[in-house]
Motif scaffolding. Sequence first.
Motif, mmCIF file in Angstrom:
data_model
loop_
_atom_site.group_PDB
_atom_site.id
_atom_site.type_symbol
_atom_site.label_atom_id
_atom_site.label_comp_id
_atom_site.label_asym_id
_atom_site.label_seq_id
_atom_site.Cartn_x
_atom_site.Cartn_y
_atom_site.Cartn_z
ATOM 1 N N PRO A 1 -5.285 -4.437 0.892
ATOM 2 C CA PRO A 1 -4.528 -5.640 1.234
ATOM 3 C C PRO A 1 -4.189 -6.494 0.033
ATOM 4 N N LYS A 2 -4.747 -6.210 -1.131
ATOM 5 C CA LYS A 2 -4.510 -7.030 -2.304
ATOM 6 C C LYS A 2 -3.611 -6.342 -3.322
ATOM 7 N N GLN A 3 -2.881 -5.308 -2.932
ATOM 8 C CA GLN A 3 -2.011 -4.641 -3.874
ATOM 9 C C GLN A 3 -0.856 -5.574 -4.236
ATOM 10 N N ASN A 4 -0.228 -5.312 -5.378
ATOM 11 C CA ASN A 4 0.849 -6.162 -5.848
ATOM 12 C C ASN A 4 2.126 -5.876 -5.071
ATOM 13 N N VAL A 5 2.808 -6.958 -4.648
ATOM 14 C CA VAL A 5 4.097 -6.860 -3.958
ATOM 15 C C VAL A 5 5.001 -7.933 -4.535
ATOM 16 N N ASN B 1 7.855 -1.600 -2.912
ATOM 17 C CA ASN B 1 8.970 -1.061 -2.112
ATOM 18 C C ASN B 1 9.132 -1.769 -0.774
ATOM 19 N N GLY B 2 8.931 -3.102 -0.769
ATOM 20 C CA GLY B 2 9.101 -3.853 0.476
ATOM 21 C C GLY B 2 10.543 -4.236 0.756
ATOM 22 N N TYR B 3 11.380 -4.346 -0.311
ATOM 23 C CA TYR B 3 12.769 -4.770 -0.122
ATOM 24 C C TYR B 3 13.674 -3.558 0.017
ATOM 25 N N ASN B 4 14.601 -3.631 0.999
ATOM 26 C CA ASN B 4 15.556 -2.560 1.258
ATOM 27 C C ASN B 4 16.952 -3.027 0.836
ATOM 28 N N PRO B 5 17.524 -2.488 -0.269
ATOM 29 C CA PRO B 5 18.839 -2.957 -0.729
ATOM 30 C C PRO B 5 19.979 -2.534 0.179
ATOM 31 N N SER B 6 19.741 -1.602 1.095
ATOM 32 C CA SER B 6 20.802 -1.182 2.009
ATOM 33 C C SER B 6 21.001 -2.177 3.141
ATOM 34 N N THR B 7 19.914 -2.802 3.589
ATOM 35 C CA THR B 7 19.981 -3.757 4.709
ATOM 36 C C THR B 7 19.812 -5.204 4.267
ATOM 37 N N GLY B 8 19.284 -5.437 3.048
ATOM 38 C CA GLY B 8 19.014 -6.797 2.592
ATOM 39 C C GLY B 8 17.763 -7.398 3.185
ATOM 40 N N ILE B 9 16.902 -6.586 3.800
ATOM 41 C CA ILE B 9 15.722 -7.082 4.521
ATOM 42 C C ILE B 9 14.461 -6.696 3.760
ATOM 43 N N PHE B 10 13.550 -7.664 3.599
ATOM 44 C CA PHE B 10 12.231 -7.400 3.032
ATOM 45 C C PHE B 10 11.237 -7.234 4.181
ATOM 46 N N THR B 11 10.525 -6.113 4.201
ATOM 47 C CA THR B 11 9.506 -5.840 5.205
ATOM 48 C C THR B 11 8.148 -5.822 4.508
ATOM 49 N N SER B 12 7.252 -6.710 4.922
ATOM 50 C CA SER B 12 5.973 -6.853 4.236
ATOM 51 C C SER B 12 5.110 -5.608 4.424
ATOM 52 N N PRO B 13 4.688 -4.959 3.316
ATOM 53 C CA PRO B 13 3.813 -3.795 3.448
ATOM 54 C C PRO B 13 2.358 -4.169 3.703
ATOM 55 N N VAL B 14 2.006 -5.444 3.470
ATOM 56 C CA VAL B 14 0.631 -5.918 3.669
ATOM 57 C C VAL B 14 0.674 -7.318 4.262
ATOM 58 N N ALA B 15 -0.450 -7.768 4.768
ATOM 59 C CA ALA B 15 -0.575 -9.148 5.244
ATOM 60 C C ALA B 15 -0.974 -10.047 4.078
ATOM 61 N N GLY B 16 -0.442 -11.264 4.052
ATOM 62 C CA GLY B 16 -0.787 -12.188 2.983
ATOM 63 C C GLY B 16 0.165 -13.356 2.923
ATOM 64 N N THR B 17 -0.002 -14.194 1.894
ATOM 65 C CA THR B 17 0.839 -15.361 1.667
ATOM 66 C C THR B 17 1.904 -15.013 0.626
ATOM 67 N N PHE B 18 3.174 -15.231 0.994
ATOM 68 C CA PHE B 18 4.294 -14.858 0.133
ATOM 69 C C PHE B 18 5.118 -16.093 -0.221
ATOM 70 N N ILE C 1 7.123 -20.931 1.362
ATOM 71 C CA ILE C 1 5.880 -20.159 1.329
ATOM 72 C C ILE C 1 5.543 -19.784 2.768
ATOM 73 N N LEU C 2 5.343 -18.487 3.022
ATOM 74 C CA LEU C 2 5.131 -17.995 4.375
ATOM 75 C C LEU C 2 3.894 -17.112 4.442
ATOM 76 N N ASN C 3 3.164 -17.223 5.548
ATOM 77 C CA ASN C 3 2.072 -16.293 5.842
ATOM 78 C C ASN C 3 2.638 -15.142 6.674
ATOM 79 N N LEU C 4 2.567 -13.939 6.139
ATOM 80 C CA LEU C 4 3.154 -12.780 6.803
ATOM 81 C C LEU C 4 2.072 -11.814 7.260
ATOM 82 N N GLN C 5 2.357 -11.164 8.368
ATOM 83 C CA GLN C 5 1.565 -10.024 8.805
ATOM 84 C C GLN C 5 2.249 -8.744 8.341
#
Length: 376
Positions: free
Chosen positions: A247-251, A280-297, A341-345
């Motif tokens: 859960p603490k990997q770099n994103v 690899n959380g951001y998708n340049p084809s859709t413009g959407i970032f999908t969180s690979p882990v839970a944390g504060t972003f 600043i957002l808390n993401l799951q």
Amino acid sequence: MLVTLYILVSMVGVHSATVSILTDEISQNKTNPNINEISAKNVDVFRQLMNQETIIRINLVKNVHALMKDMLTLQEKMVETEGEISRVKTTTYQEISELKKQVEFLKAENAALKNKTAVDEKEIMILKENLENVSNTLTDVKVEVRYLSISIFGMNDDSKEIDKRLQELENSTKEIENEVRMNDKNNAATLSDLEKRQLTLIDDLKNTTSSLRGDFGDYETNQLKISATISSLELFRINQTLSKCDPKQNVAFTAGVTSQSTTWNSGTLIFDKVILNVGNGYNPSTGIFTSPVAGTFVFYVTAVEYSKQDLYVDIVLNSVSKVRTMGYSDAAYQTGTNMVILNLQKGDSVWVRHYSGKGYYTSSAPVTTFTGFLVE
């Protein structure tokens, strides 16, 4: 009304012309009414009736005027009501159109998410297969290492046995030398033969020992290589496991747009040029970032409006707007920025969505950008 008045006047005239006979039909006893007095009374009655008619007419006219005024007021209110109904219809149609756009947008996002989920599932299956293959290979290597270790231990025992035999041979040689010294010169030839045999035996033993020690060195070298290979495989397996569950990997990511637009006015703003995409959380084809882990972003967006065209964009989390930028058309190429600043799951999605205005500006080095990173 006039006919009624005439009938009343006629009735009064008839009654005034009658004669009352009181007694014995004697003319002296007949009573003749005063015609002037009756005429005056009739005129008064007529005047009263005329006054009543005038009052009734005046009241009717007032009522008609009031009714016409009420009708005009009612017409004005009906016009206002029709205008309000028209505005409500227009607003309703616009809201329905906007809702339809939102539904289509959500359908497209849902389809993109389904496709991404299918791709992720395939990648996970491939990774699982690779991990299983690595685990099987690692198991085989461990078995071989055990066999090699057993062989090396056996060689150690053989080497110890050879050393023991050499020591015994040296002791025997010393005993032979002592015995030879005690013999006389007649035994010189025998001593020479024994010495030659001793030297030959010693050379053979030394050659055998040297060969065994060389083989033992090769086994040690192979063992070290195998141990290094095992360590590398274990490190690879640990890294592959941690990359999926730590859960603490770099994103972190930063992306920008490569071409400007003067007409963009709806949907997701797609930042197609990826500058950094750790995790690899951001998708340049859709413009959407999908969180690979839970944390504060932390997320940051910069949007430059195109030549005095208003531009408002939102940073949204799972289709819910969180913050908004404003590029106002007071001057050309105004820059709107904002941070949140957002808390993401794990699996939550964040992107930049159009709110108002149209178009955006960029250059060869992007000035309209989208950035996010994990802080904990």
